[in-house]
Design a protein around this motif. Structure first.
Motif: not given
Length: 271
Positions: A182-200
């Motif tokens: 789940a973390a890898r899918i969400l990161k690839a789609k929504y915050f590929p260059y940062e961690d989730i705390l700084n995601a947009g």
């Protein structure tokens, strides 16, 4: 088909196409649908309303999608209203049963505020002795009743706050276990260059991500960094000081070039 074959080989489970279904985007032509179905096997072109007890497709009307939760709570309350219950009995039923019903859905989706208010209104009416549909006077505000008993309340849940807390647990899981699927899918789609705390929020986000995104602020407000090598901690933006008031550096920012991280303050030669 190759992916399904690998899955069958690895799991020992064979896909039953007659019990499987497939659904397409509205933009898919009938020719393409027929072609895909002919390759995958005798699957039905069908949209399942639910998957693992949760709505598989979220439309525009969120309140309508999750209306079933209020119906379930309403049925429970209706069954209890005809019984002679003490205030202690009502308290236990509300906490252990009625307020627990939406927990599973709340851990995945952010329920509309209006739905949470409707649920709390139903619980409040039951608490003050409503038998049918008559109105009852609420002698104490629901917000006060949601406070801990040590502060004069009864410890009932604020459903919206509880919803955000459950979603914040998902944020923490993604943050602490970045290798999960789940973390890898969400990161690839929504915050590929940062961690989730700084995601947009991103463009055209799914309702699942939109729900999780709303709870990120809960984690930000309730956590602070423990300094290790300091490479991931921003000097002025992150909480990393032991000072209880803000946990942040309050002095004016200084120029540390392109790398304003706590690691730039650490002298590696000092022991």
């Amino acid at each position: 088909m190759e992916i399904l074959r690998i899955y069958e080989s690895a799991s020992g489970q064979k896909i039953n196409t007659e019990k499987s279904s497939i659904f397409f985007s509205p933009n898919t032509s009938q020719e393409r649908k027929d072609e895909i179905v002919s390759i995958l096997g005798p699957m039905n072109d069908l949209r399942h309303a639910k998957y693992l007890g949760l709505p598989s497709i979220i439309g525009r009307s969120k309140k309508q999608i999750f209306a079933e939760i209020r119906e379930k709570v309403g049925k429970k309350l209706a069954g209890w209203k005809g019984k002679l219950l003490s205030m202690g009995g009502k308290e236990i039923l509300i906490k252990a049963v009625a307020q627990a019903i939406p927990s599973y859905t709340m851990s995945c989706f952010l329920l509309p505020m209006s739905l949470c208010e409707d649920l709390e209104r139903d619980l409040r009416s039951f608490w003050w002795g409503q038998k049918q549909q008559e109105s009852k006077v609420a002698w104490v505000g629901w917000k006060k009743m949601c406070k801990p008993k040590s502060l004069g309340g009864l410890g009932f849940r604020n459903l919206h706050a509880f919803n955000l807390a459950l979603l914040a647990k998902q944020v923490w899981r993604i943050f602490t276990n970045p290798s999960s699927l789940a973390a890898r899918i969400l990161k690839a789609k929504y915050f590929p260059y940062e961690d989730i705390l700084n995601a947009g929020l991103g463009s055209s986000p799914s309702f699942t991500w939109r729900s999780i995104f709303q709870s990120i602020e809960v984690i930000k407000n309730g956590t602070r960094w423990r300094v290790g090598n300091g490479r991931l901690i921003h000097i002025w933006e992150d909480k990393w000081l032991p000072t209880p008031s803000t946990f942040k550096v309050i002095s004016p920012p200084r120029d540390f070039g392109d790398y304003p991280m706590v690691s730039s303050l650490i002298d590696q030669d000092t022991k």
